[in-house]
Enzyme design. Structure first.
Site, PDB file in Angstrom:
ATOM      1  N   ALA A  21       0.847  -1.196   0.000  1.00 19.29           N
ATOM      2  CA  ALA A  21       0.000   0.000   0.000  1.00 19.29           C
ATOM      3  C   ALA A  21       0.880   1.243   0.000  1.00 19.29           C
ATOM      4  O   ALA A  21       1.985   1.239   0.554  1.00 19.29           O
ATOM      5  CB  ALA A  21      -0.926   0.001   1.214  1.00 19.29           C
ATOM      6  N   GLY A  23       0.430   5.188   1.110  1.00 20.43           N
ATOM      7  CA  GLY A  23      -0.405   6.189   1.736  1.00 20.43           C
ATOM      8  C   GLY A  23       0.167   7.574   1.545  1.00 20.43           C
ATOM      9  O   GLY A  23       1.168   7.776   0.845  1.00 20.43           O
ATOM     10  N   GLY A  24      -0.476   8.551   2.177  1.00 20.66           N
ATOM     11  CA  GLY A  24      -0.026   9.916   2.033  1.00 20.66           C
ATOM     12  C   GLY A  24       1.329  10.176   2.641  1.00 20.66           C
ATOM     13  O   GLY A  24       2.100  11.011   2.155  1.00 20.66           O
ATOM     14  N   MET A  25       1.668   9.423   3.697  1.00 18.04           N
ATOM     15  CA  MET A  25       2.901   9.693   4.430  1.00 18.04           C
ATOM     16  C   MET A  25       3.964   8.613   4.260  1.00 18.04           C
ATOM     17  O   MET A  25       5.156   8.886   4.400  1.00 18.04           O
ATOM     18  CB  MET A  25       2.569   9.852   5.914  1.00 18.04           C
ATOM     19  CG  MET A  25       3.709  10.330   6.793  1.00 18.04           C
ATOM     20  SD  MET A  25       3.124  10.604   8.480  1.00 18.04           S
ATOM     21  CE  MET A  25       4.673  11.015   9.302  1.00 18.04           C
ATOM     22  N   ALA A  26       3.542   7.384   3.954  1.00 17.29           N
ATOM     23  CA  ALA A  26       4.502   6.281   3.892  1.00 17.29           C
ATOM     24  C   ALA A  26       4.021   5.194   2.938  1.00 17.29           C
ATOM     25  O   ALA A  26       2.844   5.139   2.570  1.00 17.29           O
ATOM     26  CB  ALA A  26       4.717   5.695   5.284  1.00 17.29           C
ATOM     27  N   VAL A  28       4.017   0.940   2.437  1.00 13.46           N
ATOM     28  CA  VAL A  28       4.160  -0.318   3.171  1.00 13.46           C
ATOM     29  C   VAL A  28       4.493  -1.430   2.187  1.00 13.46           C
ATOM     30  O   VAL A  28       3.833  -1.583   1.154  1.00 13.46           O
ATOM     31  CB  VAL A  28       2.875  -0.665   3.953  1.00 13.46           C
ATOM     32  CG1 VAL A  28       3.035  -2.009   4.666  1.00 13.46           C
ATOM     33  CG2 VAL A  28       2.541   0.430   4.959  1.00 13.46           C
ATOM     34  N   LYS A  46       7.321  -0.432   6.764  1.00 12.78           N
ATOM     35  CA  LYS A  46       6.703   0.867   6.500  1.00 12.78           C
ATOM     36  C   LYS A  46       7.801   1.907   6.357  1.00 12.78           C
ATOM     37  O   LYS A  46       8.568   2.138   7.288  1.00 12.78           O
ATOM     38  CB  LYS A  46       5.749   1.241   7.641  1.00 12.78           C
ATOM     39  CG  LYS A  46       4.961   2.515   7.418  1.00 12.78           C
ATOM     40  CD  LYS A  46       3.945   2.706   8.547  1.00 12.78           C
ATOM     41  CE  LYS A  46       3.079   3.932   8.329  1.00 12.78           C
ATOM     42  NZ  LYS A  46       2.076   4.094   9.407  1.00 12.78           N
ATOM     43  N   ASP A 152      -7.263   8.126  14.208  1.00  8.76           N
ATOM     44  CA  ASP A 152      -7.415   7.745  12.801  1.00  8.76           C
ATOM     45  C   ASP A 152      -8.103   6.393  12.653  1.00  8.76           C
ATOM     46  O   ASP A 152      -7.745   5.590  11.784  1.00  8.76           O
ATOM     47  CB  ASP A 152      -6.044   7.728  12.126  1.00  8.76           C
ATOM     48  CG  ASP A 152      -6.145   7.828  10.599  1.00  8.76           C
ATOM     49  OD1 ASP A 152      -7.206   8.224  10.099  1.00  8.76           O
ATOM     50  OD2 ASP A 152      -5.157   7.495   9.928  1.00  8.76           O
TER      51      ASP A 152
END
Length: 322
Positions: A21, A23-26, A28, A46, A152
Site C-alpha cells: 500500500a 499512503g499519504g505519508m509512507a 508499506v 513501512k 485515525d
C-alpha cells in the site's frame, strides 16, 4: 558485566517482496527479515516518504508512532518490531497481516449487494474497542498513564486476518500526553474527515472520546455499506459533522436492531461527555450478540471471509474442522 549492561549488536537486512500500500505519508511493503544461518521472518516494512522525512515535525510523528506502538503489545493491535534509519531512509518493521481491511470487506459486500451480518459487524468493532481500551489506558514502565488517542480509526486501518482476528493498525497520528503534538501547536486538522469527531474537525483538544466517535462511524458503515458522513468539500464536510443535526441512525438503518442503532447514536453524540468509553462500547456489542444468539468469534469471521473472498482466501493453517 551484568546482563543489564550488555549490548548485543548485529547487522540485519530486509528483502522487499512487493508493495502492499502507498499512503499519504509512507509506503508499506511485504518484506522478509533476513538473519543468520538461513533465518527469515515475513514482516511488513513501512517506509516514510522522502518529502516527509525531510520535515522535522512529520518525521517526529513517524518516530513517535514507532516508539509508541512498540510497547502496545495486544492481540488486537498490529505489532511493531523495529525502527531504523539506513542511508537517510526511515522505516519500521511491523507484523505482517495476511488478510483484508474492513474497507475491502465493505466494498466487497457493496459490490455483491449483500448486507454484512450484524453479528459480524458487532464482533469486528468489539475487538477494535478492546484495542482502543488497551491504548487509552496504557501505562508506561513507571506506572504513568499515557492517555493515548489513536485519532485515525477508519475502515482502512482495521485489518482482518484470514483466520478471523481483528487488528487495529496505523498509530501514525496517535498522540500521548507526553508527546509533542503539531496539531495542537499549529491548529492542524489531522485525520480522515469522514470519520473525525466534531472536536477533531475543529482542531480542538481531543481525548479518547474522539476515537469512540470514529469507531461508531465505522460500525454504521459496516451495517449500512455506506458512509455516514459523505460531503466531499472540506468546508461542507466540517459543517456536516459540527453544525448539522446528528444523523437519525434508526431511520437510516431501519432493519437494524434498535440496540445497535441506539448505541451508534450515543457514540456519535456531539457532546463528547455522552459517549461511552471503549470498554463499555465493546462489552455492549458482545452482550448484544449474546442476546441475538449470534455470538461473534474468530471462527465465524474466518468462515465469512472465506465465503466473501474465495479467490484470495489463504489461512495460515489448514482447517481441521470436519
Amino acid at each position: 558485566m551484568s546482563d543489564g549492561e550488555r549490548t548485543l549488536e548485529y547487522v540485519g537486512k530486509f528483502r522487499l517482496i512487493r508493495r502492499v500500500a502507498r499512503g499519504g505519508m509512507a509506503t508499506v511493503y511485504e518484506a522478509e527479515q533476513v538473519g543468520d544461518r538461513g533465518f527469515t521472518k515475513r514482516i511488513a516494512l513501512k517506509v516514510i516518504h522522502d518529502k516527509y522525512a525531510k520535515e522535522p515535525e512529520w518525521l517526529q510523528l513517524f518516530i513517535d508512532e514507532a516508539k509508541l506502538s512498540a510497547n502496545l503489545v495486544h492481540g488486537n493491535i498490529v505489532q511493531i518490531f523495529q525502527f531504523e534509519e539506513v542511508g537517510g531512509e526511515f522505516f519500521m518493521a511491523m507484523e505482517f497481516i495476511r488478510g483484508v481491511t474492513v474497507r475491502a470487506l465493505i466494498d466487497r459486500h457493496r459490490a455483491m449487494d449483500e448486507p454484512i451480518p450484524p453479528a459480524i459487524a458487532a464482533y469486528i468493532v468489539s475487538r477494535v474497542c478492546r484495542a482502543l481500551d488497551f491504548a487509552h489506558n496504557f501505562v508506561n514502565d513507571l506506572g504513568n498513564r499515557l492517555y493515548i488517542v489513536h485519532r485515525d480509526v477508519s475502515p482502512g486501518n482495521i485489518l482482518l486476518t484470514w483466520d478471523g482476528q481483528v487488528k487495529l493498525a496505523d498509530f501514525g497520528i496517535a498522540k500521548a500526553r507526553t508527546m509533542h503534538d503539531p496539531a495542537e501547536a499549529r491548529r492542524l486538522t489531522i485525520g480522515k474527515k469522514h470519520y473525525m469527531s466534531p472536536e477533531q474537525v475543529l482542531s480542538l483538544k481531543v481525548d479518547w472520546r474522539t476515537d469512540i466517535f470514529s469507531t461508531a462511524v465505522v460500525l454504521f458503515e459496516l451495517l449500512a455499506r455506506e458512509q455516514l458522513f459523505r460531503e466531499l468539500e472540506t468546508e461542507a464536510s466540517m459543517d456536516e459533522v459540527t453544525i448539522a443535526p446528528t444523523p437519525n441512525v434508526s431511520r437510516l438503518l431501519p432493519d437494524i436492531d434498535p440496540g445497535l442503532s441506539g448505541l451508534i447514536t450515543l457514540a456519535i453524540s456531539k457532546d463528547p461527555m455522552l459517549r461511552p468509553n471503549a470498554a463499555i462500547f465493546g462489552l455492549t456489542l458482545d452482550q448484544w450478540c449474546v442476546k441475538q444468539k449470534a455470538i461473534g468469534s474468530p471462527e465465524r469471521l474466518q468462515a465469512h471471509l472465506a465465503t466473501m473472498f474465495p479467490a484470495t482466501y489463504s489461512p495460515p493453517v489448514e482447517s481441521r474442522a470436519e
